[in-house]
Structures are given as C-alpha cells and as structure tokens.
Design an enzyme around this catalytic site. Structure first.
Site, PDB file in Angstrom:
ATOM      1  CG  HIS A 218      -0.378   0.170   2.529  1.00  0.00           C
ATOM      2  ND1 HIS A 218      -0.073  -0.892   3.356  1.00  0.00           N
ATOM      3  CD2 HIS A 218      -0.038   1.278   3.228  1.00  0.00           C
ATOM      4  CE1 HIS A 218       0.417  -0.438   4.495  1.00  0.00           C
ATOM      5  NE2 HIS A 218       0.451   0.877   4.440  1.00  0.00           N
ATOM      6  CG  ASP A 247       0.226  -4.312   2.436  1.00  0.00           C
ATOM      7  OD1 ASP A 247       0.576  -3.678   1.419  1.00  0.00           O
ATOM      8  OD2 ASP A 247       0.041  -3.769   3.549  1.00  0.00           O
ATOM      9  N   GLY A 328       3.045   5.344   9.477  1.00  0.00           N
ATOM     10  CA  GLY A 328       4.411   5.676   9.085  1.00  0.00           C
ATOM     11  C   GLY A 328       5.372   4.526   9.297  1.00  0.00           C
ATOM     12  CB  SER A 330       3.111   1.234   6.467  1.00  0.00           C
ATOM     13  OG  SER A 330       1.843   0.989   6.987  1.00  0.00           O
ATOM     14  CB  SER A 346       0.459  -5.111   6.516  1.00  0.00           C
ATOM     15  OG  SER A 346      -0.713  -4.798   5.795  1.00  0.00           O
TER      16      SER A 346
END
Length: 377
Positions: A218, A247, A328, A330, A346
């Site tokens: 993402h 992801d 952040g 991620s 994720s």
C-alpha cells in the site's frame, strides 16, 4: 525536503486515513535493542539469546514435520515456557513421530489443511461491515472470524449466523477496534513518495544485479519517485500488491548515491545484521523497526491472516503479532533476534502508548513474487 514537495505532501495527507507526514526521528529513537527486548518481551539479554536460538530450532522442526505428517498435521506453535515446538496431530499414532523429532504433541480435531480450506472459502466471500478479518488459530485448532460490533449491520448478523452453522471449526470473536493501513537502504528507515511516508523493509537484488527494497504494497501504489530519509531521491516505485494476495511492493533503487545494506535499524541500539529469511513459528518472539515508533518487539500470534482494513479493503496472507506500530511504520522490518527477516509491517490497531496488534506481510512471498534475493551481511 523542498518547500514544493512539502506543500504537495501536506495536501495529499488530508486524503489518507491515518497518514503520518513527520519524517523526523521517532520519540523512541534512544531506546537500545536490549532495553526494547526487556521492555516488550520481559527478557534479559541472555534469556533473549536463548529464546531466539530455541525459535530457530523449532522452525526447522516444524518444516520437517509439516511434510512428514501430511494430512495428520494439525498446526504448530512455539511454546516459550518450554522452549519447544508444540505440534497438533489428528492421528494419535503420529504422536511418537512428533516426539522423536524433538517437539511436543497435542491432539487436534482438525488438520491444518481442513482449517486452511475453511479460511480459503472465507477469502472468497464478500464480508459485510464490521467484520475485521479471519485466521487459523493453531492454539485452539479452529478458524476465528473477528467482528467489531460497533460497525456491524443486519447483514453482519446474518453473515455470522451462516458461519456458526459450519460448526465448532469456526468461532466468532468480538474486537473493539478495526485495523487500518499504516500509511505514512536500511530496514526500518523512513522513505517517502509525493504523497506519504513509510518505512524500508529489506534490501534485495535481482538476478541481473538490479537493486531494490521490499516494503508494504500500500506504500508503493501508483507510480512516481521515491525519496530516502534525507529527502534525496533513491529511485522509483516498482510494483505493488495490496489485496487478498498480500500487501507487498518494491522500490527500484536506481540512484548511485545509495548502497544497499543488509541491516535493520534498531534505533539507538545499533544495527542488526540480516542473516537470512527463515520463517519463525507461531509463538516466536520477533522485533519490528519503523520510522515512527522505532524498535518494538512482540510475539507471532497467527499466520495467513486475512484482515479487512477500514481504509484499504481485504488483505490476505498476513502474520499477526502483538508488537505495536503506528502510521508511518508501514513497510518496516520484522526480524528475529538471530537476524532472520520475517516480513514488512502492513497495518494494525492500537498504538505504542496503549498497545495494540500489528500485521506483517511475510518477506519470502514478496521476494518470490519479484524474483529477488534478500541482501544479507
């Protein structure tokens, strides 16, 4: 960051749920590795060293027994209290095989294949509002479907009634919050696009010598440039998957100014060297590095988890942990104490003040999808 890019980032941030645009060092940047392990896992450095060695051994045993037991394999998890792998068996005659391999055996009503089949069926359904995801619970030998009652509708109740009709192999569990995607070359460091900040997962190379790093999918949606923690361009967005298939994404590192490092930032505790990517079992302790909250540790709770993000839809194949994370973080690195890369953050629920749950994308799936090899040191 230039003024022009700062303005563009601010404008886009308003459209992204939970996005974090702060690129500076996290508040916990001064927490060294041993302090983080003691804080989050309650382990001394010596205890942590022993725990991680036991986990590596358990991981090797699980891989062998999964093949040996076949249809009798009822799932497995690491028990930190004994330092051993616990393996479920649907055929009592296989108990001796498990014990001979150095693991503990426990009776299982359903095989891993049966439970995985139920989960795969759920992956094909269109879940209604309030359902936050599902996973195979190897501790209790069943499939768990989680629902946030605060967001449920009449359709949700009908959907859950149909699931209960499947029998004891499926359990509905209530949760109090819905997970969100954590929007916002060394693992855990910040990197940015023109729209948000995320964290680096792991450096990787292609068969022809191309340079990349894997991160959350993402974070790499769309196209455009990618910038490092110092606002210098690294390369460009090179691929993205954010769906039931996972992801994961990659950034193509094309700037000669950047060198790929096989390390992960421990934020105040020095770097941890990446030694490989052997998958740790359920119950194992892992640590996470991210550009918002730094270094935190927790335990693997479930694998192959399907999660329904309130701001991103259903995502499959994730691993659930109780390590905290915030927007952040991620894309940042999950790794064991012995340097085995596990995956990339994720999303999750909660935060690092009150605690929460975090899901990560297994790294080996991403590497295979892109034909990459992880960089070690």
């Amino acid at each position: 960051m230039t003024k022009t890019r700062a303005l563009r980032l601010s404008g886009v941030a308003l459209l992204i749920v939970g996005a974090s645009m702060v690129v500076g060092p996290p508040a916990s940047a001064d927490i060294p590795f041993n302090v983080a392990v003691e804080r989050d896992l309650g382990l001394s450095p010596r205890q942590a060293e022993a725990r991680f060695a036991q986990q590596d051994h358990a991981s090797a045993i699980e891989s062998r027994l999964r093949d040996t037991l076949g249809a009798a394999f009822g799932g497995a998890h690491f028990d930190p209290s004994t330092g051993k792998l616990v393996v479920g068996v649907t055929d009592p005659a296989m108990t001796a095989v498990v014990r001979a391999a150095g693991a503990e055996a426990t009776e299982a009503r359903y095989s891993q294949r049966e439970l995985d089949g139920i989960k795969s069926m759920l992956d094909e359904t269109d879940a209604p509002a309030g359902v936050t995801g599902w996973y195979v619970d190897v501790y209790r030998n069943r499939v768990v479907v989680e629902v946030n009652r605060a967001a449920a509708t009449r359709e949700t109740s009908a959907y859950l009634d149909r699931l209960r009709a499947l029998g004891p192999a499926v359990r509905v569990a209530e949760v109090t919050s819905s997970p969100r995607a954590l929007y916002n070359v060394r693992g855990g460091d910040a990197w940015t696009t023109l729209a948000w900040r995320c964290s680096v997962g792991f450096s990787a190379t292609g068969s022809g010598g191309s340079r990349h790093f894997v991160t959350a999918g993402h974070c790499t949606q769309g196209a455009g440039p990618a910038y490092g923690y110092n606002d210098e361009q690294m390369g460009s967005l090179g691929g993205s998957t954010f769906s039931l298939f996972g992801d994961y994404g990659k950034v193509d590192v094309t700037s000669a100014a950047w060198t790929l490092a096989g390390t992960v930032n421990r934020y105040g505790g020095g770097d941890i060297a990446v030694k490989g990517s052997t998958e740790a079992p359920i119950g194992a302790s892992v640590c996470r590095s991210g550009s918002t909250t730094g270094w935190h540790c927790g335990t693997i709770k479930a694998k192959n988890r399907t999660v329904i993000y309130i701001n991103g839809g259903a995502v499959g194949g994730l691993t659930q942990t109780d390590a905290c994370a915030e927007p952040g973080d991620s894309g940042g690195s999950f790794i064991t104490g012995t340097g085995q890369a596990q995956g990339m953050t994720s999303g999750g629920s909660g935060d690092c003040t009150d605690g929460g749950e975090t899901y990560f994308q297994p790294v080996n799936e991403a590497l295979t999808a892109y034909g990459l090899r992880i960089v070690t040191s």
